[in-house]
Design a protein around this motif. Sequence first.
Motif, PDB file in Angstrom:
ATOM      1  N   SER A   1       6.891   5.591 -11.011  1.00 41.69           N
ATOM      2  CA  SER A   1       7.400   4.731  -9.721  1.00 41.69           C
ATOM      3  C   SER A   1       6.904   5.504  -8.778  1.00 41.69           C
ATOM      4  CB  SER A   1       8.345   6.597  -9.425  1.00 41.69           C
ATOM      5  OG  SER A   1       8.061   7.524  -9.568  1.00 41.69           O
ATOM      6  N   LYS A   2       5.922   6.135  -8.394  1.00 38.90           N
ATOM      7  CA  LYS A   2       4.660   6.224  -7.398  1.00 38.90           C
ATOM      8  C   LYS A   2       4.073   4.250  -7.359  1.00 38.90           C
ATOM      9  CE  LYS A   2       3.260  11.378  -7.576  1.00 38.90           C
ATOM     10  NZ  LYS A   2       1.551  12.045  -7.977  1.00 38.90           N
ATOM     11  N   ARG A   3       3.651   4.156  -8.516  1.00 38.31           N
ATOM     12  CA  ARG A   3       3.492   2.093  -8.468  1.00 38.31           C
ATOM     13  C   ARG A   3       3.951   1.464  -7.607  1.00 38.31           C
ATOM     14  NH1 ARG A   3      -1.095   0.589 -12.227  1.00 38.31           N
ATOM     15  NH2 ARG A   3      -0.817  -1.041 -11.528  1.00 38.31           N
ATOM     16  N   LEU A   4       5.137   1.260  -7.788  1.00 37.92           N
ATOM     17  CA  LEU A   4       6.482   0.798  -7.366  1.00 37.92           C
ATOM     18  C   LEU A   4       6.483   1.284  -6.004  1.00 37.92           C
ATOM     19  CD1 LEU A   4       8.057  -1.012  -7.760  1.00 37.92           C
ATOM     20  CD2 LEU A   4      10.015   0.475  -8.302  1.00 37.92           C
ATOM     21  N   ARG A   5       6.463   2.615  -5.669  1.00 33.97           N
ATOM     22  CA  ARG A   5       6.462   2.617  -3.926  1.00 33.97           C
ATOM     23  C   ARG A   5       5.297   2.358  -3.336  1.00 33.97           C
ATOM     24  NH1 ARG A   5       9.167   7.293  -5.958  1.00 33.97           N
ATOM     25  NH2 ARG A   5       6.503   8.956  -5.413  1.00 33.97           N
ATOM     26  N   ARG A   6       3.526   2.689  -4.093  1.00 33.69           N
ATOM     27  CA  ARG A   6       3.105   1.698  -3.119  1.00 33.69           C
ATOM     28  C   ARG A   6       2.881   0.633  -3.468  1.00 33.69           C
ATOM     29  NH1 ARG A   6      -0.595   4.384  -6.480  1.00 33.69           N
ATOM     30  NH2 ARG A   6      -0.081   6.269  -7.100  1.00 33.69           N
ATOM     31  N   LEU A   7       3.660  -0.448  -4.090  1.00 35.84           N
ATOM     32  CA  LEU A   7       3.687  -2.062  -4.402  1.00 35.84           C
ATOM     33  C   LEU A   7       4.497  -2.386  -3.042  1.00 35.84           C
ATOM     34  CD1 LEU A   7       2.723  -5.075  -4.870  1.00 35.84           C
ATOM     35  CD2 LEU A   7       4.385  -4.525  -6.648  1.00 35.84           C
ATOM     36  N   GLN A   8       5.702  -1.031  -2.952  1.00 37.87           N
ATOM     37  CA  GLN A   8       6.150  -2.120  -2.237  1.00 37.87           C
ATOM     38  C   GLN A   8       6.002  -2.187  -0.989  1.00 37.87           C
ATOM     39  OE1 GLN A   8       9.668   0.991  -3.795  1.00 37.87           O
ATOM     40  NE2 GLN A   8      10.474  -1.298  -4.582  1.00 37.87           N
ATOM     41  N   GLU A   9       5.494  -1.124  -0.377  1.00 41.94           N
ATOM     42  CA  GLU A   9       4.547  -0.359   0.455  1.00 41.94           C
ATOM     43  C   GLU A   9       3.996  -1.573   1.598  1.00 41.94           C
ATOM     44  OE1 GLU A   9       3.075   3.625   0.650  1.00 41.94           O
ATOM     45  OE2 GLU A   9       5.184   4.668   0.829  1.00 41.94           O
ATOM     46  N   ARG A  10       3.112  -1.377   0.408  1.00 42.78           N
ATOM     47  CA  ARG A  10       2.218  -3.077   0.278  1.00 42.78           C
ATOM     48  C   ARG A  10       2.366  -4.256   0.748  1.00 42.78           C
ATOM     49  NH1 ARG A  10      -0.861  -2.418  -4.129  1.00 42.78           N
ATOM     50  NH2 ARG A  10      -0.317  -4.507  -5.386  1.00 42.78           N
ATOM     51  N   LEU A  11       3.690  -4.769   0.404  1.00 45.29           N
ATOM     52  CA  LEU A  11       4.922  -5.999   0.014  1.00 45.29           C
ATOM     53  C   LEU A  11       5.059  -5.973   1.390  1.00 45.29           C
ATOM     54  CD1 LEU A  11       5.853  -6.691  -3.664  1.00 45.29           C
ATOM     55  CD2 LEU A  11       4.545  -7.944  -2.220  1.00 45.29           C
ATOM     56  N   ARG A  12       5.468  -4.876   2.462  1.00 48.83           N
ATOM     57  CA  ARG A  12       6.318  -4.824   3.370  1.00 48.83           C
ATOM     58  C   ARG A  12       5.134  -5.150   4.282  1.00 48.83           C
ATOM     59  NH1 ARG A  12       9.434  -0.240   0.933  1.00 48.83           N
ATOM     60  NH2 ARG A  12      11.688  -0.830   0.126  1.00 48.83           N
ATOM     61  N   SER A  13       4.081  -4.313   4.272  1.00 49.21           N
ATOM     62  CA  SER A  13       3.252  -4.706   5.521  1.00 49.21           C
ATOM     63  C   SER A  13       2.910  -5.982   5.413  1.00 49.21           C
ATOM     64  CB  SER A  13       2.320  -3.691   4.837  1.00 49.21           C
ATOM     65  OG  SER A  13       1.089  -3.848   5.601  1.00 49.21           O
TER      66      SER A  13
END
Length: 145
Positions: A32-44
Amino acid sequence: MTTVDSSEVVAFFGAAAVAVLVVRYGQWLYWSKRLRRLQERLRSRVAVVRELIADGERTKTAYADSSDPSSAHITFLRRCDSSLREQFGDSFARRIDAYSEFEWIQPASLISDEQVFAWYDTERRLKGLRELLHEALLDLASSDE
């Protein structure tokens, strides 16, 4: 021969079940942490590409009024290139730089050859940026599923 008490068996399986639950919970936290980081990077990345597209549109409108459209174009290219390299890496910057697959109609407001080239090259890059934005949005949507 030794006999095993049923309470010992229950205690053993209970401890094993708790261990499995703890391990599974740890795995869930990790992913779940990896998914959140991925989503943050994609949003950025989406925000960066949207800003580059808006910057390109503003730069394009300034070409007709500019006495030196090539300097405005070069400045845009530098901003675009540095942002893409920072957010996406060299391969994406080269990909946008090499993008040339689109049909273009020259606006009547462009007079000089410099204006025409700057407009065309900016429009070419904007087309590539829009495709990059589309890919990033698809990645973001697939990570939400």
